[in-house]
Design a protein around this motif. Structure first.
Motif, PDB file in Angstrom:
ATOM      1  N   ALA A 189       0.825  -1.206   0.000  1.00  0.00           N
ATOM      2  CA  ALA A 189       0.000   0.000   0.000  1.00  0.00           C
ATOM      3  C   ALA A 189       0.857   1.253   0.000  1.00  0.00           C
ATOM      4  N   MET A 190       1.955   1.210   0.750  1.00  0.00           N
ATOM      5  CA  MET A 190       2.811   2.395   0.835  1.00  0.00           C
ATOM      6  C   MET A 190       3.651   2.574  -0.425  1.00  0.00           C
ATOM      7  N   LYS A 191       4.005   1.483  -1.078  1.00  0.00           N
ATOM      8  CA  LYS A 191       4.729   1.587  -2.350  1.00  0.00           C
ATOM      9  C   LYS A 191       3.900   2.307  -3.396  1.00  0.00           C
ATOM     10  N   LYS A 192       2.602   2.040  -3.391  1.00  0.00           N
ATOM     11  CA  LYS A 192       1.712   2.678  -4.360  1.00  0.00           C
ATOM     12  C   LYS A 192       1.682   4.190  -4.170  1.00  0.00           C
ATOM     13  N   LEU A 193       1.981   4.612  -2.959  1.00  0.00           N
ATOM     14  CA  LEU A 193       1.983   6.047  -2.661  1.00  0.00           C
ATOM     15  C   LEU A 193       3.385   6.633  -2.722  1.00  0.00           C
ATOM     16  N   GLY A 194       4.326   5.824  -3.216  1.00  0.00           N
ATOM     17  CA  GLY A 194       5.687   6.297  -3.366  1.00  0.00           C
ATOM     18  C   GLY A 194       6.463   6.362  -2.071  1.00  0.00           C
ATOM     19  N   SER A 195       6.035   5.612  -1.061  1.00  0.00           N
ATOM     20  CA  SER A 195       6.712   5.607   0.231  1.00  0.00           C
ATOM     21  C   SER A 195       7.117   4.176   0.569  1.00  0.00           C
ATOM     22  N   ASP A 196       7.674   3.994   1.751  1.00  0.00           N
ATOM     23  CA  ASP A 196       8.045   2.640   2.174  1.00  0.00           C
ATOM     24  C   ASP A 196       7.778   2.482   3.654  1.00  0.00           C
ATOM     25  N   PHE A 197       7.809   1.241   4.121  1.00  0.00           N
ATOM     26  CA  PHE A 197       7.626   0.951   5.537  1.00  0.00           C
ATOM     27  C   PHE A 197       8.942   0.444   6.097  1.00  0.00           C
ATOM     28  N   MET A 198       9.616   1.298   6.859  1.00  0.00           N
ATOM     29  CA  MET A 198      10.876   0.960   7.523  1.00  0.00           C
ATOM     30  C   MET A 198      11.949   0.511   6.535  1.00  0.00           C
ATOM     31  N   GLY A 199      11.857   1.031   5.303  1.00  0.00           N
ATOM     32  CA  GLY A 199      12.869   0.749   4.294  1.00  0.00           C
ATOM     33  C   GLY A 199      12.803  -0.628   3.686  1.00  0.00           C
ATOM     34  N   ALA A 200      11.731  -1.380   3.959  1.00  0.00           N
ATOM     35  CA  ALA A 200      11.633  -2.771   3.492  1.00  0.00           C
ATOM     36  C   ALA A 200      11.044  -2.844   2.083  1.00  0.00           C
ATOM     37  N   GLU A 201      11.649  -3.687   1.243  1.00  0.00           N
ATOM     38  CA  GLU A 201      11.112  -3.969  -0.088  1.00  0.00           C
ATOM     39  C   GLU A 201      10.031  -5.038  -0.006  1.00  0.00           C
ATOM     40  N   LYS A 202      10.187  -5.967   0.907  1.00  0.00           N
ATOM     41  CA  LYS A 202       9.212  -7.046   1.095  1.00  0.00           C
ATOM     42  C   LYS A 202       9.198  -7.438   2.566  1.00  0.00           C
ATOM     43  N   ALA A 203       8.131  -8.130   2.973  1.00  0.00           N
ATOM     44  CA  ALA A 203       7.955  -8.469   4.387  1.00  0.00           C
ATOM     45  C   ALA A 203       9.102  -9.301   4.936  1.00  0.00           C
ATOM     46  N   GLU A 204       9.668 -10.150   4.078  1.00  0.00           N
ATOM     47  CA  GLU A 204      10.765 -11.015   4.523  1.00  0.00           C
ATOM     48  C   GLU A 204      11.996 -10.223   4.961  1.00  0.00           C
ATOM     49  N   ASP A 205      12.064  -8.949   4.555  1.00  0.00           N
ATOM     50  CA  ASP A 205      13.202  -8.114   4.950  1.00  0.00           C
ATOM     51  C   ASP A 205      13.129  -7.687   6.414  1.00  0.00           C
ATOM     52  N   LEU A 206      11.959  -7.830   7.022  1.00  0.00           N
ATOM     53  CA  LEU A 206      11.765  -7.367   8.399  1.00  0.00           C
ATOM     54  C   LEU A 206      11.833  -8.560   9.351  1.00  0.00           C
ATOM     55  N   PRO A 207      12.720  -8.521  10.340  1.00  0.00           N
ATOM     56  CA  PRO A 207      12.928  -9.687  11.206  1.00  0.00           C
ATOM     57  C   PRO A 207      11.735 -10.064  12.053  1.00  0.00           C
ATOM     58  N   PHE A 208      10.819  -9.122  12.293  1.00  0.00           N
ATOM     59  CA  PHE A 208       9.666  -9.436  13.144  1.00  0.00           C
ATOM     60  C   PHE A 208       8.490 -10.014  12.366  1.00  0.00           C
ATOM     61  N   ALA A 209       8.561 -10.046  11.040  1.00  0.00           N
ATOM     62  CA  ALA A 209       7.479 -10.596  10.225  1.00  0.00           C
ATOM     63  C   ALA A 209       7.640 -12.111  10.133  1.00  0.00           C
ATOM     64  N   LYS A 210       6.644 -12.857  10.603  1.00  0.00           N
ATOM     65  CA  LYS A 210       6.731 -14.309  10.623  1.00  0.00           C
ATOM     66  C   LYS A 210       5.664 -14.929   9.729  1.00  0.00           C
ATOM     67  N   ASP A 211       5.931 -16.156   9.317  1.00  0.00           N
ATOM     68  CA  ASP A 211       4.991 -16.874   8.466  1.00  0.00           C
ATOM     69  C   ASP A 211       3.610 -16.923   9.121  1.00  0.00           C
ATOM     70  N   ASP A 212       2.581 -16.820   8.301  1.00  0.00           N
ATOM     71  CA  ASP A 212       1.217 -16.779   8.824  1.00  0.00           C
ATOM     72  C   ASP A 212       0.826 -18.047   9.587  1.00  0.00           C
ATOM     73  N   SER A 213       1.558 -19.130   9.384  1.00  0.00           N
ATOM     74  CA  SER A 213       1.243 -20.373  10.093  1.00  0.00           C
ATOM     75  C   SER A 213       1.452 -20.243  11.598  1.00  0.00           C
ATOM     76  N   PHE A 214       2.199 -19.214  12.026  1.00  0.00           N
ATOM     77  CA  PHE A 214       2.430 -19.002  13.455  1.00  0.00           C
ATOM     78  C   PHE A 214       1.240 -18.319  14.130  1.00  0.00           C
ATOM     79  N   VAL A 215       0.290 -17.847  13.340  1.00  0.00           N
ATOM     80  CA  VAL A 215      -0.872 -17.161  13.912  1.00  0.00           C
ATOM     81  C   VAL A 215      -1.905 -18.192  14.344  1.00  0.00           C
TER      82      VAL A 215
END
Length: 289
Positions: A189-215
């Motif tokens: 969503a933020m890429k579409k607006l020309g911005s980024d979230f914490m400099g990440a290109e994809k969720a896998e770049d962020l150490p706190f993002a875990k596979d949905d199977s953990f939910v």
């Protein structure tokens, strides 16, 4: 879900002031409003945090080293916003634990930091609170502390060890989790607006993002998300109103913070379940005692 949670008790163990609001603010506000007893234990005062308010830069550890006491006030204001009256720090006096800083930094080596705390001693301090509060539900971090911060890892270790040592049997234990799909939605969503979230290109770049199977559980706290946003604003030295957390909510709506996710590590998954098989109530299956 029940209309009243009087008699139900929840304990959250976090590393620094602001961690509780980012991870569990809507959950805390919801259950407190519905009558549950919610207790927060914060392990440090966040002395090594980065100061995001220019006029308060002098509070930093490398200057006056007074950020910790300032963040005590921020935490009190955040808890007022969430409706939480029982919030404590782990240890007092000589057993007070200092923020350890990010992994691999010089503060890690100070003898008074939480990372250097003796596990048995620190967990015994938490056992005192557990035996007093007698929580049905415990919430803390996973084994890597979400993203590898030493104080988060230590909070996990202390909370889990205390749960083993306590004379009170905690029926359900949850670890915070942020699913990759939710983070990816925000990044897109933020890429579409020309911005980024914490400099990440994809969720896998962020150490706190875990596979949905953990939910295993998702709390819909959207009716209380405004309280969470007010609590986030209270942590003004740590969370910028025009920073990535608020930008994410501006682009995705407040539900990105109203929905909070958990991995169940002790206890049984209980109905009601949503369409994805996630628990909807952290107290489900618990009999108040």
């Amino acid at each position: 879900m029940l209309s009243s949670y009087k008699g139900y008790r929840m304990l959250l163990v976090h590393a620094h002031p602001d961690d509780e609001t980012i991870n569990n603010g809507s959950t805390m506000a919801m259950y407190a409003a519905l009558g549950a007893d919610v207790t927060l234990v914060t392990c440090t005062r966040g002395e090594e945090g980065e100061v995001l308010v220019k006029d308060l830069a002098h509070l930093a550890a490398h200057e006056t080293d007074s950020l910790g006491e300032h963040r005590v006030g921020e935490l009190a204001d955040a808890m007022k916003a969430l409706g939480i009256s029982d919030h404590r720090f782990l240890g007092e006096g000589e057993k007070k634990y200092r923020d350890s800083g990010m992994m691999g930094t010089e503060p890690n080596n100070r003898p008074d930091v939480f990372w250097q705390a003796d596990l048995e001693e620190a967990s015994s301090e938490l056992v005192k609170i557990m035996d007093e509060v007698k929580p049905h539900v415990l919430i803390t971090y996973d084994e890597i502390g979400g993203y590898g911060h030493p104080d988060h890892i230590q909070a996990h270790r202390v909370a889990m060890r205390a749960s083993e040592k306590s004379s009170w049997n905690i029926e359900k234990i949850y670890w915070n989790v942020m699913p990759r799909s939710v983070i990816q939605e925000g990044i897109d969503a933020m890429k579409k607006l020309g911005s980024d979230f914490m400099g990440a290109e994809k969720a896998e770049d962020l150490p706190f993002a875990k596979d949905d199977s953990f939910v295993h559980a998702m709390v819909d706290g959207n009716a209380y998300v405004e309280k969470k946003m007010d609590a986030m604003r209270a942590h003004s030295t740590q969370i910028e109103v025009d920073g990535p957390f608020f930008a994410l909510s501006n682009n995705l709506g407040l539900q990105v913070w109203g929905n909070e996710y958990y991995t169940l590590v002790k206890g049984e998954k209980s109905e009601p379940l949503d369409s994805r098989g996630h628990e909807m109530d952290l107290f489900a299956g618990v009999t108040p005692s």
